[in-house]
Design an enzyme around this catalytic site. Structure first.
Site, PDB file in Angstrom:
ATOM      1  N   CYS A 242      -3.347  19.296   5.138  1.00 46.99           N
ATOM      2  CA  CYS A 242      -4.064  17.906   5.007  1.00 46.99           C
ATOM      3  C   CYS A 242      -3.821  16.922   5.519  1.00 46.99           C
ATOM      4  O   CYS A 242      -2.396  16.681   5.712  1.00 46.99           O
ATOM      5  CB  CYS A 242      -4.928  17.535   3.214  1.00 46.99           C
ATOM      6  SG  CYS A 242      -6.419  19.061   2.930  1.00 46.99           S
ATOM      7  N   ASP A 243      -4.149  15.900   6.319  1.00 43.25           N
ATOM      8  CA  ASP A 243      -3.868  14.522   6.790  1.00 43.25           C
ATOM      9  C   ASP A 243      -4.801  13.736   7.062  1.00 43.25           C
ATOM     10  O   ASP A 243      -5.440  13.644   7.059  1.00 43.25           O
ATOM     11  CB  ASP A 243      -2.620  15.382   8.304  1.00 43.25           C
ATOM     12  CG  ASP A 243      -1.501  14.363   8.096  1.00 43.25           C
ATOM     13  OD1 ASP A 243      -1.980  12.325   8.675  1.00 43.25           O
ATOM     14  OD2 ASP A 243      -0.481  14.610   6.786  1.00 43.25           O
ATOM     15  N   SER A 244      -4.159  12.606   6.151  1.00 38.73           N
ATOM     16  CA  SER A 244      -5.345  11.949   6.121  1.00 38.73           C
ATOM     17  C   SER A 244      -4.485  10.646   7.174  1.00 38.73           C
ATOM     18  O   SER A 244      -3.702  10.001   7.113  1.00 38.73           O
ATOM     19  CB  SER A 244      -5.387  10.723   5.321  1.00 38.73           C
ATOM     20  OG  SER A 244      -6.154  11.951   4.002  1.00 38.73           O
TER      21      SER A 244
END
Length: 194
Positions: A68-70
């Site tokens: 995941c990456d935001s």
């Protein structure tokens, strides 16, 4: 039993998964995130999630790896973690009283299969005073998170509302993750620790 590996060092993502009944191992990808600099916000979030999952997957070939990456999209630009306190203060001075879209890329690798998608949540920020901004940045928290804010910790009082998935703002969308796992034939309820 399916082994779940979280390819992220984010304590908030890990805690969110644990609170939802999963018990993932953590293997930090160590990828160079700067290699995707210049991409539009949505592509950047998804690209970084894929990089992380694909970097860790060969280390655990029998596991399901979640990357995941935001990124906060604000005024059309991607905002990740600020470089320093000065940048965090300047960013908050621009964001106060306004809104941005928190984009979290999700990529899941199982063997030679990969599924990926991006969740988005609109975040409305409070109209903070300069003193509040400086006090918040002085805690150090904004320096370690995408967009320079949290919703589940010290920054919570500075987010007036959200439109969309709360967990996505924390860093991992549980509804989207459930859907992506379903595409791989994995039922969410089978992952609950017993």
């Amino acid at each position: 039993m399916t082994t779940i590996v979280l390819a992220s060092q984010s304590p908030a993502r890990l805690q969110t998964l644990r609170n939802a009944g999963l018990d993932p191992q953590v293997i930090v990808s160590g990828v160079d995130e700067s290699q995707l600099d210049g991409l539009p916000p949505r592509e950047l979030a998804l690209g970084l999630a894929r990089l992380k999952a694909e970097a860790v997957a060969p280390q655990v070939p029998d596991a399901v790896v979640i990357g995941c990456d935001s990124v906060l999209e604000f005024e059309g630009q991607p905002l990740g973690k600020p470089r320093d306190a000065e940048e965090a203060i300047a960013r908050w001075q621009r964001m106060r009283g306004r809104s941005g879209v928190l984009l979290t890329g999700h990529a899941i690798v199982r063997g030679d299969e990969l599924v990926a998608a991006t969740a988005e949540t609109t975040v409305h920020f409070a109209d903070l005073s300069d003193e509040e901004i400086e006090a918040y940045v002085a805690t150090g928290e904004p320096l370690h998170v995408a967009g320079a804010f949290t919703v589940d910790s010290l920054g919570g009082p500075f987010v007036t509302s959200i439109e969309g998935d709360y967990h996505n703002v924390v860093g991992i969308s549980l509804p989207l993750l459930r859907e992506l796992l379903g595409e791989l034939g994995i039922r969410w309820t089978d992952l609950w620790r017993g």
